[in-house]
Enzyme design. Structure first.
Site, PDB file in Angstrom:
ATOM      1  N   ASP A   1       6.553  13.331   4.009  1.00 33.13           N
ATOM      2  CA  ASP A   1       6.856  11.941   3.645  1.00 33.13           C
ATOM      3  C   ASP A   1       7.285  11.103   4.841  1.00 33.13           C
ATOM      4  OD1 ASP A   1       6.365  12.235   0.999  1.00 33.13           O
ATOM      5  OD2 ASP A   1       8.453  12.652   0.451  1.00 33.13           O
TER       6      ASP A   1
ATOM      7  N   LYS B   1       1.663   6.881   3.324  1.00 31.49           N
ATOM      8  CA  LYS B   1       0.984   5.636   3.735  1.00 31.49           C
ATOM      9  C   LYS B   1       1.414   4.442   2.900  1.00 31.49           C
ATOM     10  CE  LYS B   1      -3.304   7.488   5.433  1.00 31.49           C
ATOM     11  NZ  LYS B   1      -3.770   8.486   4.455  1.00 31.49           N
TER      12      LYS B   1
ATOM     13  N   MET C   1      18.564   3.668  -3.435  1.00 28.70           N
ATOM     14  CA  MET C   1      17.544   2.623  -3.601  1.00 28.70           C
ATOM     15  C   MET C   1      18.159   1.331  -4.153  1.00 28.70           C
ATOM     16  SD  MET C   1      14.577   5.061  -5.167  1.00 28.70           S
ATOM     17  CE  MET C   1      15.640   6.043  -6.205  1.00 28.70           C
TER      18      MET C   1
HETATM   19  N1  SAH Z   1      15.213  12.922  -2.256  1.00 20.97           N
HETATM   20  C1  SAH Z   1      15.924  12.002  -1.414  1.00 20.97           C
HETATM   21  C2  SAH Z   1      16.008  10.615  -2.012  1.00 20.97           C
HETATM   22  C3  SAH Z   1      14.682   9.918  -2.095  1.00 20.97           C
HETATM   23  S1  SAH Z   1      14.787   8.331  -2.799  1.00 20.97           S
HETATM   24  C4  SAH Z   1      17.313  12.575  -1.133  1.00 20.97           C
HETATM   25  O1  SAH Z   1      17.698  13.561  -1.732  1.00 20.97           O
HETATM   26  O2  SAH Z   1      18.002  12.034  -0.252  1.00 20.97           O
HETATM   27  C5  SAH Z   1      15.014   7.326  -1.396  1.00 20.97           C
HETATM   28  C6  SAH Z   1      16.415   6.790  -1.350  1.00 20.97           C
HETATM   29  O3  SAH Z   1      17.275   7.784  -0.840  1.00 20.97           O
HETATM   30  C7  SAH Z   1      16.603   5.609  -0.411  1.00 20.97           C
HETATM   31  O4  SAH Z   1      16.305   4.390  -1.049  1.00 20.97           O
HETATM   32  C8  SAH Z   1      18.073   5.692  -0.084  1.00 20.97           C
HETATM   33  O5  SAH Z   1      18.871   5.165  -1.089  1.00 20.97           O
HETATM   34  C9  SAH Z   1      18.279   7.184  -0.071  1.00 20.97           C
HETATM   35  N2  SAH Z   1      18.166   7.742   1.286  1.00 20.97           N
HETATM   36  C10 SAH Z   1      17.307   8.674   1.729  1.00 20.97           C
HETATM   37  N3  SAH Z   1      17.538   8.963   3.018  1.00 20.97           N
HETATM   38  C11 SAH Z   1      18.573   8.186   3.399  1.00 20.97           C
HETATM   39  C12 SAH Z   1      19.286   8.025   4.614  1.00 20.97           C
HETATM   40  N4  SAH Z   1      18.992   8.727   5.705  1.00 20.97           N
HETATM   41  N5  SAH Z   1      20.307   7.133   4.652  1.00 20.97           N
HETATM   42  C13 SAH Z   1      20.646   6.432   3.553  1.00 20.97           C
HETATM   43  N6  SAH Z   1      19.993   6.537   2.392  1.00 20.97           N
HETATM   44  C14 SAH Z   1      18.978   7.405   2.302  1.00 20.97           C
END
Ligand code: SAH
Length: 520
Positions: free
Chosen positions: A41, A63, A178
């Site tokens: 991803d 993408k 998000m």
């Molecule tokens: N599976 C992922 C989440 C995917 S949804 C997890 O467990 O982290 C994507 C959301 O995750 C983003 O909109 C944000 O809210 C959060 N997110 C993912 N990586 C992040 C990061 N490095 N810093 C802050 N928020 C993050």
């Protein structure tokens, strides 16, 4: 890479961790190393892909501009078909695969299609983000429950699944993923349903990445602050009294090199130790290798020497690359370490010595000063009239063999065991960064890295482009070369080693106020 196989393949939904590539699990790394196909991803750090075998397929699944449903179907196909071809397929997903990110749906497809799969949890951003921002999700004095939700749903839409009247008071700490697009609406809904306007709230942007930012406010002030700071996804919203703990426990942004961008010009295969030390101190590392290591133009002289190693009293090495290349060749020529059992061994410095030790050999001499002059001093009186083999790069300083011959009366054979070359690379991105003063420190670990950078950037004097940055050199010879190219090195460690160079860079920035400095 279709590896025809009669064994059934398997799909692993693997959590990549929140951003910092070191936060992947051991299981995740092991699977990346054995995968035939990796589907990854947008939020996955490119460094993780270095674990993947060169022959394996690396497919980017993030993408933009593609309809999300069509993209998801394409991903599902890559997984299912890969497994049916007998491949080990790793689906590498940001954070944890089962926390917001369609991991559940992908697993359902695999189950429905009868494909074997395994879920490898990852460190979710919902855990790592607060940890790196110094905000404990629970705390005996502030919070004994946590609620996690998506902020993706528009709170004003009655069709939404979140029940704000329950949610607002459901737990001491509320965490939204998000949530940037709907930030204002989320903060108002919480107040509307009974959370005090003065409740502390924080946004953590790009958590665990070198450019992490944290903005702290309250339910009533955070939206305005986020707008002023232009906070953008990915970010997490944390609401609750625990946010106030950060004042004393913020650690990530207080590291000495936080917000600093440091350029490494070393060969890619050698950059890791310096990269690691600088990153650990908080720096964002930009890699621009100015050197590539290749085999020598001819192995003739080296092979001849390797065939008669017993004739030498001393074998000297002047770089770790030289050590590796020499022993690689020794092995290829059907010989092994016993060929050196007569010889005494010299290494120019600790890195070269360490590499000899990794090959199972203890150097007899490591000079106190890590350059040719130091070697000469250390060898003085020990090599009078001796037969010496010097294994090194083609383009090296002549002073060592010359002095050994002239001063010590030694018989010296110099063999070329590798050649360092200018990489063929596009320099436009680096030029732009330098022109916009986006690099704080440039590090050089050899004279050739200085010369090669000037050649690659096609400038007479490096001062034309390296205007606003500090220049760090590993030792005096490299610093001299930097000065000859128009630079004024301000960082030079007393010991000519990578850890000492990293420490010197850190020391240079230690005194400037930390934590508050905005990243560029
Ligand atoms: N599976 C992922 C989440 C995917 S949804 C997890 O467990 O982290 C994507 C959301 O995750 C983003 O909109 C944000 O809210 C959060 N997110 C993912 N990586 C992040 C990061 N490095 N810093 C802050 N928020 C993050």
């Amino acid at each position: 890479m279709t590896r025809p196989s009669n064994k059934a393949g398997k799909v692993y939904l693997v959590g990549a961790g929140p951003g910092d590539p070191d936060l992947i699990t051991l299981r995740g790394r092991e699977l990346l190393e054995s995968a035939d196909r990796v589907v990854y991803d947008a939020l996955v750090d490119p460094y993780l892909l270095e674990y993947v075998r060169p022959e394996a397929e690396k497919l980017f699944a993030g993408k933009r501009g593609v309809d999300p449903e069509a993209r998801q179907r394409a991903i599902d196909r890559l997984l299912v078909e890969g497994a049916r071809q007998g491949l080990v397929v790793v689906r590498l997903k940001g954070g944890d695969p089962f926390v917001f990110g369609r991991g559940g749906e992908e697993a359902e497809v695999l189950a429905r299609e009868g494909v074997e799969f395994e879920i490898v949890p990852g460190v979710s951003s919902m855990i790592a983000g607060p940890a790196y921002a110094g905000i404990p999700l629970t705390h005996r004095a502030h919070a004994s429950s946590v609620f996690i939700a998506t902020g993706h749903e528009d709170p004003e839409r009655p069709s939404g699944r979140l029940r704000w009247e329950v949610l607002a008071r459901s737990a001491d700490t509320l965490l939204f993923m998000m949530s940037i697009r709907n930030l204002g609406a989320i903060l108002s809904k919480l107040q509307e349903h009974g959370r005090d306007a003065s409740t502390p709230a924080a946004l953590i942007e790009r958590a665990t990445w070198p450019r992490q930012r944290t903005v702290v406010g309250t339910l009533s002030t955070l939206e305005e602050k986020a707008r002023l700071e232009r906070i953008s996804p990915p970010a997490l919203l944390v609401v609750g009294d625990v946010v106030s703990v950060r004042e004393s426990t913020a650690w990530f942004e207080r590291r000495p090199l936080f917000g600093r961008r440091v350029l490494i010009t070393r060969a890619r295969h050698q950059a890791a130790p310096l990269r690691r030390l600088l990153r650990e101190a908080g720096a964002e590392v930009v890699e621009f290798p100015t050197i590539e290591i290749h085999p020598p133009s001819s192995w003739g002289p080296a092979d001849k020497a390797i065939g008669e190693l017993e004739a030498y009293d001393w074998v000297l090495f002047t770089s770790a690359n030289g050590v590796d290349a020499f022993f690689d060749r020794l092995w290829k020529k059907g010989r092994d370490l016993r060929a050196l059992s007569q010889a005494r061994l010299g290494a120019i410095g600790p890195a070269t010595a360490r590499r000899l030790e990794e090959h199972g050999l203890r150097p007899d001499v490591i000079p106190g000063e890590f350059r040719a002059e130091g070697v000469l001093e250390a060898l003085h009186d020990q090599v009078r009239g001796a037969r010496i083999l010097l294994a090194r790069a083609r383009e090296a300083r002549e002073v060592l063999p010359r002095q050994l011959r002239e001063v010590e009366g030694a018989q010296v054979d110099v063999i070329e065991v590798y050649r360092s070359e200018l990489p063929q690379v596009d320099t436009s991105e680096l030029r732009r960064e330098l022109e916009q003063s986006r690099i704080d420190v440039v590090t050089f670990t050899s004279s050739s890295s200085v010369k090669n950078l000037a050649r690659l950037l096609n400038v007479k004097s490096l001062s034309e482009l390296l205007v606003a940055c500090e220049v760090g050199c590993i030792g005096p010879i490299t610093s001299d070369t930097a000065r000859a190219h128009g630079l004024s090195p301000s960082i030079e460690p007393e010991q000519y080693t990578i850890p000492a160079l990293a420490m010197a860079v850190i020391d240079r920035f230690k005194s400037s106020p930390s934590g508050t400095r905005p990243p560029r």
